[in-house]
Design an enzyme around this catalytic site. Structure first.
Site, PDB file in Angstrom:
ATOM      1  CE  LYS A  16     -42.015  28.451 -36.354  1.00 54.87           C
ATOM      2  NZ  LYS A  16     -41.035  27.442 -35.884  1.00 54.87           N
ATOM      3  CE1 TYR A  56     -42.586  27.118 -30.413  1.00 53.19           C
ATOM      4  CE2 TYR A  56     -42.201  29.474 -30.246  1.00 53.19           C
ATOM      5  CZ  TYR A  56     -42.328  28.325 -31.017  1.00 53.19           C
ATOM      6  OH  TYR A  56     -42.208  28.401 -32.383  1.00 53.19           O
ATOM      7  CG  ASN A 159     -39.291  25.162 -38.175  1.00 46.80           C
ATOM      8  OD1 ASN A 159     -39.774  26.277 -37.966  1.00 46.80           O
ATOM      9  ND2 ASN A 159     -39.269  24.219 -37.249  1.00 46.80           N
ATOM     10  CG  HIS A 162     -46.329  26.919 -34.435  1.00 46.74           C
ATOM     11  ND1 HIS A 162     -45.755  26.020 -33.579  1.00 46.74           N
ATOM     12  CD2 HIS A 162     -47.642  27.012 -34.072  1.00 46.74           C
ATOM     13  CE1 HIS A 162     -46.671  25.599 -32.721  1.00 46.74           C
ATOM     14  NE2 HIS A 162     -47.823  26.177 -32.995  1.00 46.74           N
ATOM     15  CD  GLU A 173     -49.988  26.056 -30.386  1.00 47.74           C
ATOM     16  OE1 GLU A 173     -48.937  25.577 -29.935  1.00 47.74           O
ATOM     17  OE2 GLU A 173     -50.327  25.922 -31.583  1.00 47.74           O
TER      18      GLU A 173
HETATM   19  P1  GDP Z   1     -42.823  21.795 -33.981  1.00 44.07           P
HETATM   20  O1  GDP Z   1     -44.163  21.674 -33.324  1.00 44.07           O
HETATM   21  O2  GDP Z   1     -42.662  20.929 -35.181  1.00 44.07           O
HETATM   22  O3  GDP Z   1     -42.397  23.231 -34.259  1.00 44.07           O
HETATM   23  O4  GDP Z   1     -41.763  21.221 -32.928  1.00 44.07           O
HETATM   24  P2  GDP Z   1     -41.748  21.260 -31.328  1.00 44.07           P
HETATM   25  O5  GDP Z   1     -43.036  21.717 -30.777  1.00 44.07           O
HETATM   26  O6  GDP Z   1     -41.202  19.956 -30.865  1.00 44.07           O
HETATM   27  O7  GDP Z   1     -40.622  22.330 -31.034  1.00 44.07           O
HETATM   28  C1  GDP Z   1     -40.865  23.710 -31.110  1.00 44.07           C
HETATM   29  C2  GDP Z   1     -39.593  24.401 -31.571  1.00 44.07           C
HETATM   30  O8  GDP Z   1     -38.530  24.081 -30.659  1.00 44.07           O
HETATM   31  C3  GDP Z   1     -39.093  23.960 -32.945  1.00 44.07           C
HETATM   32  O9  GDP Z   1     -39.713  24.647 -34.012  1.00 44.07           O
HETATM   33  C4  GDP Z   1     -37.603  24.211 -32.829  1.00 44.07           C
HETATM   34  O10 GDP Z   1     -37.323  25.578 -33.069  1.00 44.07           O
HETATM   35  C5  GDP Z   1     -37.316  23.920 -31.353  1.00 44.07           C
HETATM   36  N1  GDP Z   1     -36.828  22.554 -31.192  1.00 44.07           N
HETATM   37  C6  GDP Z   1     -37.549  21.428 -31.009  1.00 44.07           C
HETATM   38  N2  GDP Z   1     -36.766  20.340 -30.918  1.00 44.07           N
HETATM   39  C7  GDP Z   1     -35.499  20.790 -31.043  1.00 44.07           C
HETATM   40  C8  GDP Z   1     -34.203  20.140 -31.042  1.00 44.07           C
HETATM   41  O11 GDP Z   1     -34.064  18.925 -30.905  1.00 44.07           O
HETATM   42  N3  GDP Z   1     -33.107  20.974 -31.203  1.00 44.07           N
HETATM   43  C9  GDP Z   1     -33.218  22.315 -31.353  1.00 44.07           C
HETATM   44  N4  GDP Z   1     -32.115  23.041 -31.514  1.00 44.07           N
HETATM   45  N5  GDP Z   1     -34.430  22.945 -31.374  1.00 44.07           N
HETATM   46  C10 GDP Z   1     -35.542  22.205 -31.223  1.00 44.07           C
HETATM   47 MG    MG Z   2     -44.880  22.039 -31.461  1.00 42.51          MG
END
Ligand code: GDP
Ligand code: MG
Length: 204
Positions: A16, A56, A159, A162, A173
């Protein structure tokens, strides 16, 4: 793909904008490379808003799942979520993600190898650097963000990378980010040590 052997499993990784700005391209690539995965596609792009929004929402369930998960995150900590409607929460998260991911170049990669989806997730670490990313993982070692701080400041959590969450997500994806001709099938010398049943040909 030639066959369904686990060694052909592929996953998508995005470094990112914060990963690029923190000069972590080499570090991130090195971690996936040294474990034995094979880089089969790589490019740098400044993503459009459409590319990120679609990324997303490839999973039609993502909006609901992420909203529900976020609300649970608040209630588990004894906090009141800012919204009770999961879709309203996700709308905000998605807007923040689009803003974050379109601000500069990202590096998009496809990694191939045995159980690559799970292996990459393990090396990447949990989504929230503060709470779920363990030391030793990319997110645990290189960043200090939290949902508390990013929500308070109205932005996406930073973070670094991805990584696809499942084999199905990875397939969707990869097709979203890469054309077929941008991906390469080739043999690495190390493949023999990782996958060959008989290690013939070592002794002279
Ligand atoms: P990843 O696959 O580990 O990136 O996580 P996810 O697919 O669950 O979520 C995608 C993105 O959504 C994350 O990288 C975060 O930016 C956001 N996100 C997910 N869960 C949360 C949450 O509980 N709070 C907030 N603020 N953002 C979240
Ligand atoms: Mg994810």
């Amino acid at each position: 793909m030639k066959n369904s052997h686990p060694k052909y499993e592929r996953t998508l990784v995005l470094i990112k904008p914060d990963g690029i700005q923190r000069s972590l391209i080499g570090e991130v690539i090195g971690r996936y490379e040294r474990v034995g995965l094979k880089l089969v596609g790589i490019k740098m792009i400044v993503p459009t808003r459409e590319l990120i929004e679609k990324h997303y929402t490839l999973d039609p369930e993502w909006r609901v799942k992420t909203g529900v998960k976020t609300i649970k995150g608040y209630t588990d900590k004894g906090l009141t979520p800012p919204e009770t409607d999961p879709l309203k929460i996700t709308e905000k998260i998605l807007r923040n993600l689009v803003n974050y991911m379109t601000k500069g170049p990202v590096v998009a990669m496809v990694w191939q190898g045995a159980h690559s989806v799970e292996i990459v997730r393990k090396l990447t670490g949990g989504t929230e650097p503060l709470a779920s990313a363990q030391p030793g993982t990319i997110r645990g070692d290189f960043t200090i963000d939290s949902y508390r701080m990013s929500d308070q400041d109205g932005r996406a959590v930073r973070n670094i990378v991805h990584a696809s969450g499942s084999v199905k997500e990875a397939a969707d994806e990869i097709a979203h980010w890469f054309k077929k001709e941008e991906l390469f099938n080739y043999r690495l010398a190390v493949d023999q040590m990782l996958y060959d049943v008989d290690l013939d040909g070592i002794l002279e």
